[in-house]
Enzyme design. Structure first.
Site, short mmCIF file in Angstrom:
data_model
loop_
_atom_site.label_atom_id
_atom_site.label_comp_id
_atom_site.label_asym_id
_atom_site.label_seq_id
_atom_site.Cartn_x
_atom_site.Cartn_y
_atom_site.Cartn_z
CE LYS A 161 1.54 -11.66 2.66
NZ LYS A 161 2.25 -10.43 2.24
NE ARG B 20 5.04 -9.43 8.19
CZ ARG B 20 4.00 -8.84 7.59
NH1 ARG B 20 2.78 -9.19 7.87
NH2 ARG B 20 4.20 -7.91 6.69
NE ARG C 233 2.51 -2.00 -0.93
CZ ARG C 233 2.60 -3.12 -0.20
NH1 ARG C 233 1.84 -4.16 -0.47
NH2 ARG C 233 3.45 -3.20 0.78
NE ARG D 184 1.22 0.02 3.80
CZ ARG D 184 1.20 -1.31 3.70
NH1 ARG D 184 0.26 -1.90 3.01
NH2 ARG D 184 2.11 -2.04 4.31
NE ARG E 118 6.33 -3.29 5.27
CZ ARG E 118 5.40 -3.59 4.37
NH1 ARG E 118 5.56 -3.27 3.13
NH2 ARG E 118 4.31 -4.19 4.75
P1 AMP Z 1 1.47 -5.80 6.19
O1 AMP Z 1 0.35 -4.88 5.88
O2 AMP Z 1 1.03 -7.23 6.37
O3 AMP Z 1 2.61 -5.69 5.24
O4 AMP Z 1 2.04 -5.38 7.62
C1 AMP Z 1 2.53 -4.09 7.87
C2 AMP Z 1 3.40 -4.08 9.13
O5 AMP Z 1 2.64 -4.51 10.26
C3 AMP Z 1 4.60 -5.00 9.10
O6 AMP Z 1 5.69 -4.43 8.44
C4 AMP Z 1 4.85 -5.19 10.59
O7 AMP Z 1 5.47 -4.07 11.17
C5 AMP Z 1 3.45 -5.26 11.14
N1 AMP Z 1 2.94 -6.66 11.13
C6 AMP Z 1 1.87 -7.13 10.44
N2 AMP Z 1 1.68 -8.44 10.66
C7 AMP Z 1 2.67 -8.83 11.51
C8 AMP Z 1 3.04 -10.07 12.11
N3 AMP Z 1 2.36 -11.19 11.86
N4 AMP Z 1 4.11 -10.07 12.94
C9 AMP Z 1 4.80 -8.95 13.22
N5 AMP Z 1 4.52 -7.75 12.67
C10 AMP Z 1 3.46 -7.68 11.83
#
Ligand code: AMP
Length: 185
Positions: free
Chosen positions: A13, A88, A127, A133, A144
């Site tokens: 996404k 989320r 990935r 990462r 996750r």
């Molecule tokens: P992402 O790159 O969107 O997968 O986000 C990486 C990490 O950032 C997640 O595993 C969370 O720890 C944190 N994170 C990102 N967006 C949110 C959100 N909307 N609510 C809570 N944690 C978030």
């Protein structure tokens, strides 16, 4: 145009949000990217979220809602934006509704990217090799996914009830999926 891109980690996404926002000239808001930038810059926010992020857990609703609150007021959001990785949780989704109402705006659509679990795991493995990462080791990815199922998946139902959900089968090439997104919107 205000959109939410929803789906499990690894579904693609983020890539689609980037391409679609560029094509439409709207902002791409990735809360994950914002938090990673804060960590890289060594800000107070970055220091507060690093441990939680590295473990695959969600940072607190209050913190993320405040972040979004400020971000959508910036000038590049005037024509619209895609929220990628937010909301989320149900609490975040409700906060978004409230926030938009206050601004006299409405959410146009929620694009839900779906992918069979097996394909998702293959993509996550790819990935791990490409991006290195900290939060993309196999253990953290599993966490996750678990967090996604426990806290985020219920948003599909939440948005289904609003009539705004557009489900997309996220298999195929990046171009193929982008074409599906364009069709859905
Ligand atoms: P992402 O790159 O969107 O997968 O986000 C990486 C990490 O950032 C997640 O595993 C969370 O720890 C944190 N994170 C990102 N967006 C949110 C959100 N909307 N609510 C809570 N944690 C978030």
């Amino acid at each position: 145009m205000i959109l939410v891109f929803l789906g499990p980690p690894g579904v693609g996404k983020g890539t689609q949000a980037k391409l679609f926002s560029e094509a439409r000239g709207i902002a791409h808001i990735s809360t994950g990217d914002m938090l990673r930038a804060a960590i890289a810059a060594g800000t107070d926010l970055g220091k507060r979220v690093k441990t939680v992020m590295d473990s695959g857990q969600l940072v607190s609703d209050d913190l993320i809602i405040e972040l979004i609150n400020q971000r959508i007021l910036e000038s590049d959001c005037a024509k619209g934006y895609i929220l990628d990785g937010f909301p989320r949780t149900i609490t975040q989704a409700e906060a978004l509704e409230k926030l938009l109402k206050k601004l006299n705006k409405t959410l146009d659509a929620v694009v839900y990217f779906d992918l069979p679990e097996e394909e998702l795991l293959t993509r996550l493995a790819g990935r791990r090799e490409q991006e290195a990462r900290v939060d993309d080791t196999w253990e953290v990815q599993k966490e996750r996914l678990r967090v996604y199922k426990n806290k985020t998946e219920s948003l599909i139902d939440f948005y289904q009830k609003t009539g705004k959900l557009r489900k997309i089968e996220s298999s195929g090439s990046v171009e193929e999926v982008l074409a599906k997104v364009q069709l859905a919107l």
